[in-house]
Design an enzyme around this catalytic site. Structure first.
Site, mmCIF file in Angstrom:
data_model
loop_
_atom_site.group_PDB
_atom_site.id
_atom_site.type_symbol
_atom_site.label_atom_id
_atom_site.label_comp_id
_atom_site.label_asym_id
_atom_site.label_seq_id
_atom_site.Cartn_x
_atom_site.Cartn_y
_atom_site.Cartn_z
ATOM 1 N N TYR A 73 0.731 -1.197 -0.297
ATOM 2 C CA TYR A 73 0.082 0.049 -0.151
ATOM 3 C C TYR A 73 0.949 1.145 0.268
ATOM 4 O O TYR A 73 0.527 2.297 -0.585
ATOM 5 C CB TYR A 73 -0.656 -0.076 1.600
ATOM 6 C CG TYR A 73 -2.095 1.000 1.401
ATOM 7 C CD1 TYR A 73 -3.081 1.220 0.951
ATOM 8 C CD2 TYR A 73 -1.620 2.587 1.440
ATOM 9 C CE1 TYR A 73 -4.179 1.908 0.096
ATOM 10 C CE2 TYR A 73 -2.849 3.547 1.565
ATOM 11 C CZ TYR A 73 -4.111 3.185 0.715
ATOM 12 O OH TYR A 73 -4.709 3.933 1.011
ATOM 13 N N PHE A 125 -8.373 20.114 -24.785
ATOM 14 C CA PHE A 125 -8.828 18.244 -25.191
ATOM 15 C C PHE A 125 -10.076 18.386 -23.841
ATOM 16 O O PHE A 125 -10.449 19.392 -23.099
ATOM 17 C CB PHE A 125 -8.098 17.682 -24.795
ATOM 18 C CG PHE A 125 -8.150 16.664 -24.344
ATOM 19 C CD1 PHE A 125 -8.712 15.456 -26.211
ATOM 20 C CD2 PHE A 125 -8.405 15.538 -23.318
ATOM 21 C CE1 PHE A 125 -8.570 14.036 -25.401
ATOM 22 C CE2 PHE A 125 -8.798 14.806 -23.490
ATOM 23 C CZ PHE A 125 -8.711 13.723 -24.821
ATOM 24 N N THR A 126 -10.809 17.836 -24.061
ATOM 25 C CA THR A 126 -12.317 17.765 -23.744
ATOM 26 C C THR A 126 -12.249 17.206 -22.011
ATOM 27 O O THR A 126 -12.711 18.460 -21.420
ATOM 28 C CB THR A 126 -12.981 16.356 -23.998
ATOM 29 O OG1 THR A 126 -12.054 15.332 -23.938
ATOM 30 C CG2 THR A 126 -13.228 16.215 -25.226
ATOM 31 N N ASP A 216 0.834 19.239 -21.014
ATOM 32 C CA ASP A 216 -0.016 17.794 -21.633
ATOM 33 C C ASP A 216 1.254 17.340 -22.353
ATOM 34 O O ASP A 216 0.925 17.009 -23.615
ATOM 35 C CB ASP A 216 -1.360 17.718 -22.154
ATOM 36 C CG ASP A 216 -2.156 16.859 -22.691
ATOM 37 O OD1 ASP A 216 -1.412 15.878 -22.874
ATOM 38 O OD2 ASP A 216 -3.199 16.321 -22.176
ATOM 39 N N LYS A 259 -1.576 6.392 -23.824
ATOM 40 C CA LYS A 259 -1.353 6.693 -24.954
ATOM 41 C C LYS A 259 0.456 6.057 -25.171
ATOM 42 O O LYS A 259 0.980 5.074 -25.518
ATOM 43 C CB LYS A 259 -1.147 7.939 -25.313
ATOM 44 C CG LYS A 259 -2.504 8.106 -25.399
ATOM 45 C CD LYS A 259 -3.466 9.070 -24.484
ATOM 46 C CE LYS A 259 -4.963 9.706 -24.953
ATOM 47 N NZ LYS A 259 -5.471 9.387 -23.323
ATOM 48 N N ARG A 384 -15.323 14.598 -33.487
ATOM 49 C CA ARG A 384 -14.691 14.842 -33.271
ATOM 50 C C ARG A 384 -14.959 16.486 -33.060
ATOM 51 O O ARG A 384 -14.235 16.870 -34.690
ATOM 52 C CB ARG A 384 -12.775 14.878 -32.604
ATOM 53 C CG ARG A 384 -12.465 13.529 -32.240
ATOM 54 C CD ARG A 384 -12.010 13.130 -30.725
ATOM 55 N NE ARG A 384 -13.299 13.134 -29.674
ATOM 56 C CZ ARG A 384 -12.558 13.442 -28.429
ATOM 57 N NH1 ARG A 384 -11.456 12.901 -28.071
ATOM 58 N NH2 ARG A 384 -14.209 12.887 -27.639
ATOM 59 N N PHE A 451 -20.487 13.981 -25.365
ATOM 60 C CA PHE A 451 -19.929 12.843 -26.386
ATOM 61 C C PHE A 451 -19.678 11.602 -25.865
ATOM 62 O O PHE A 451 -20.063 10.583 -26.716
ATOM 63 C CB PHE A 451 -18.924 13.519 -26.845
ATOM 64 C CG PHE A 451 -17.307 12.775 -26.216
ATOM 65 C CD1 PHE A 451 -17.177 14.453 -25.790
ATOM 66 C CD2 PHE A 451 -16.548 12.084 -25.969
ATOM 67 C CE1 PHE A 451 -16.114 14.737 -24.311
ATOM 68 C CE2 PHE A 451 -15.552 12.401 -25.257
ATOM 69 C CZ PHE A 451 -15.122 13.438 -24.043
HETATM 70 N N1 F0G Z 1 -5.238 14.485 -22.577
HETATM 71 C C1 F0G Z 1 -5.098 14.424 -23.780
HETATM 72 C C2 F0G Z 1 -4.457 15.219 -25.114
HETATM 73 C C3 F0G Z 1 -5.478 12.828 -24.377
HETATM 74 O O1 F0G Z 1 -5.542 13.021 -25.864
HETATM 75 C C4 F0G Z 1 -6.505 12.219 -22.943
HETATM 76 C C5 F0G Z 1 -7.380 11.054 -23.452
HETATM 77 C C6 F0G Z 1 -6.349 13.117 -22.013
HETATM 78 C C7 F0G Z 1 -5.579 14.218 -21.974
HETATM 79 C C8 F0G Z 1 -6.848 12.662 -21.011
HETATM 80 O O2 F0G Z 1 -6.451 11.041 -20.341
HETATM 81 O O3 F0G Z 1 -8.311 9.653 -21.342
HETATM 82 O O4 F0G Z 1 -6.030 9.608 -19.593
HETATM 83 O O5 F0G Z 1 -7.826 10.541 -18.524
HETATM 84 N N2 F0G Z 1 -7.580 10.890 -24.939
HETATM 85 C C9 F0G Z 1 -8.212 10.045 -24.797
HETATM 86 C C10 F0G Z 1 -8.753 9.377 -26.535
HETATM 87 C C11 F0G Z 1 -9.685 9.308 -23.913
HETATM 88 O O6 F0G Z 1 -9.393 9.005 -27.007
HETATM 89 O O7 F0G Z 1 -8.547 10.775 -27.280
HETATM 90 P P1 F0G Z 1 -7.009 10.052 -19.681
#
Ligand code: F0G
Length: 460
Positions: A73, A125-126, A216, A259, A384, A451
């Site tokens: 832990y 980014f979303t 990022d 990624k 997108r 989405f």
């Molecule tokens: N930043 C970028 C540039 C991303 O592409 C993503 C996730 C995140 C942050 C968030 O990271 O999913 O680990 O919480 N992108 C995925 C996509 C969901 O399909 O583009 P996460």
């Protein structure tokens, strides 16, 4: 050995059978999923290009790491391995582990943003923008104009427009800007890189105003590869050295390890300032987990530590990764289908506004095209465009991004060249019959990150 092709520096040791469905089955499946590919069952998908996130194939060395993970832990050895890998590869001394990228974005936003702050960034980014807004901040886009133009053959469409950034600083004042949010290989722009020169200039400008630069760095490796290919003076650099160099122009980074880092789950926030790290750790224990695991199991951290080192162990991995994406992009482009060019690092982005020019944007052309591709071949992509962009929290109207795209994101080390051929054939076939595709309307619209769970029906 001279490399003549992008061919993969690995061979396949284990296979996973894929479901092959009929068109009739897929027509039923897309209706059941409310025309949203996020709501399909993976059993109904043949080639899954929904995302490159958490879909990589791990190496035998990473799988071995799962067995060796230390599940303590507190004070896990695997956490130490992760910190050492982050320090060696990215160069940050402080690592705060999180369950995935958005966990790191949440913690960073809560630590640095005060309500009323402004966070400039090179395209939203979303999840990143969600957490900035959730902390009371406002995101302002300062990416170069070429990023919004699918046909501009600019080598660095991810660059920050320094004049736009300066204008935001002049308008709101540096004290209202806790940091600039700089994304490597900008996802929403189509996986487009920024140059080292631009990143350095952004960092210098910010330092003169006492503003932090937070990367990022989720796709920093792919960005490094494009710098090596396109930026004069870096041809002979290794991607390992380039990733370090990218991070040297920042005060910290959030990373979704799903990624570049070649694992199925995980992420981290990494910073230089021990005070920011201390505040982040105190929030971490409430939201993610103890500061030596932050939502990951010991085995996850072990596989991640190995994945981080593996991605920069020579340039051949990223050469093959980006090479495969370019291969697919070139096939689709040659079929006459409008896509974002240059082809990006993690996927091919189809310009749905051009393909379905007969549909108004409020009928969600990219959502409709994504569904049509799935029905044709069982290939799953992702919208997108206007659906992903969500609504403005102040006016309640749709955000209206200029890009209206279908993303075909390629998982790392998973599919073969013949899978890419199948995808290109399907895109070509759907393009030929594009005029028959109808627009969509919401039957359910979620309040946040709509989405993911929205449902639609075709407009009669
Ligand atoms: N930043 C970028 C540039 C991303 O592409 C993503 C996730 C995140 C942050 C968030 O990271 O999913 O680990 O919480 N992108 C995925 C996509 C969901 O399909 O583009 P996460």
């Amino acid at each position: 050995m001279t490399r003549r092709s992008w061919a993969e520096p690995w061979r396949i040791k284990m296979v996973e059978p894929l479901p092959i469905t009929t068109r009739e089955q897929r027509e039923k499946a897309i209706v059941a999923a409310g025309y949203n590919t996020f709501l399909l069952q993976s059993d109904d998908v043949y080639i899954d290009l929904l995302t490159d996130s958490g879909t990589s194939a791990m190496s035998d060395h990473q799988w071995a790491g799962l067995m060796e993970g230390d599940e303590a832990y507190a004070g896990s050895r695997s956490f130490r391995h992760l910190c050492e890998a982050v320090a060696d590869v990215y160069g940050y001394p402080e690592t705060i582990p999180t369950h995935q990228g958005r966990g790191a974005e949440h913690i960073l936003s809560q630590v640095l943003i005060t309500p009323g702050d402004v966070i400039p960034g090179n395209m939203y980014f979303t999840t990143t923008r969600f957490h900035q807004e959730h902390a009371g901040g406002r995101f302002v886009d300062v990416i170069v104009d070429e990023a919004h133009d699918t046909e501009a053959l600019h080598p660095f469409k991810g660059n920050v427009d320094l004049a736009k950034l300066q204008a935001v600083i002049d308008e709101v004042g540096a004290e209202r800007i806790p940091y600039v949010s700089v994304e490597t290989n900008v996802n929403m722009a189509g996986g487009q890189p920024m140059s080292l020169a631009n990143l350095e200039a952004t960092y210098d400008l910010c330092r003169r105003h006492g503003i932090l630069v937070m990367l990022d760095a989720t796709r920093a490796l792919e960005n490094a590869w494009f710098i090596k290919q396109r930026e004069a003076g870096y041809e002979d650099w290794s991607v390992a050295d380039l990733v370090r160099r990218i991070c040297s122009f920042s005060d910290g980074a959030t990373v979704s390890s799903k990624k570049d880092n070649l694992v199925n789950i995980g992420g981290f926030l990494a910073v230089r300032d021990p005070e920011i790290a201390r505040e982040a750790r105190s929030l971490l224990v409430a939201f993610e987990g103890l500061h030596t695991y932050g939502g990951m199991s010991g085995r996850d951290m072990e596989a991640l530590a190995r994945g981080i080192r593996e991605m920069v162990d020579g340039d051949d991995h990223v050469r093959a990764r980006v090479g495969q994406v370019e291969y697919l992009g070139d096939l689709i482009h040659k079929a006459g289908v409008p896509i974002i060019r240059p082809v990006g690092g993690h996927g091919v982005f189809i310009d749905a506004a051009k393909v379905l020019a007969h549909l108004p944007r409020d009928e969600f052309p990219a959502q409709a095209l994504t569904a049509a591709v799935y029905v044709d071949s069982g290939v799953r992509g992702m919208e997108r465009g206007i659906v992903s962009a969500g609504r403005d929290p102040v006016t309640g109207d749709h955000h209206r991004p200029r890009l209206e795209l279908v993303r075909l994101a390629i998982p790392r080390r998973v599919y073969t060249q013949s899978h890419m051929d199948v995808v290109a054939e399907s895109i070509g076939a759907v393009y030929e019959t594009r005029e028959q595709i109808r627009g969509l309307r919401f039957t359910y619209e979620p309040d946040h990150l709509r989405f993911f769970q929205a449902r639609f029906e075709p407009i009669a």
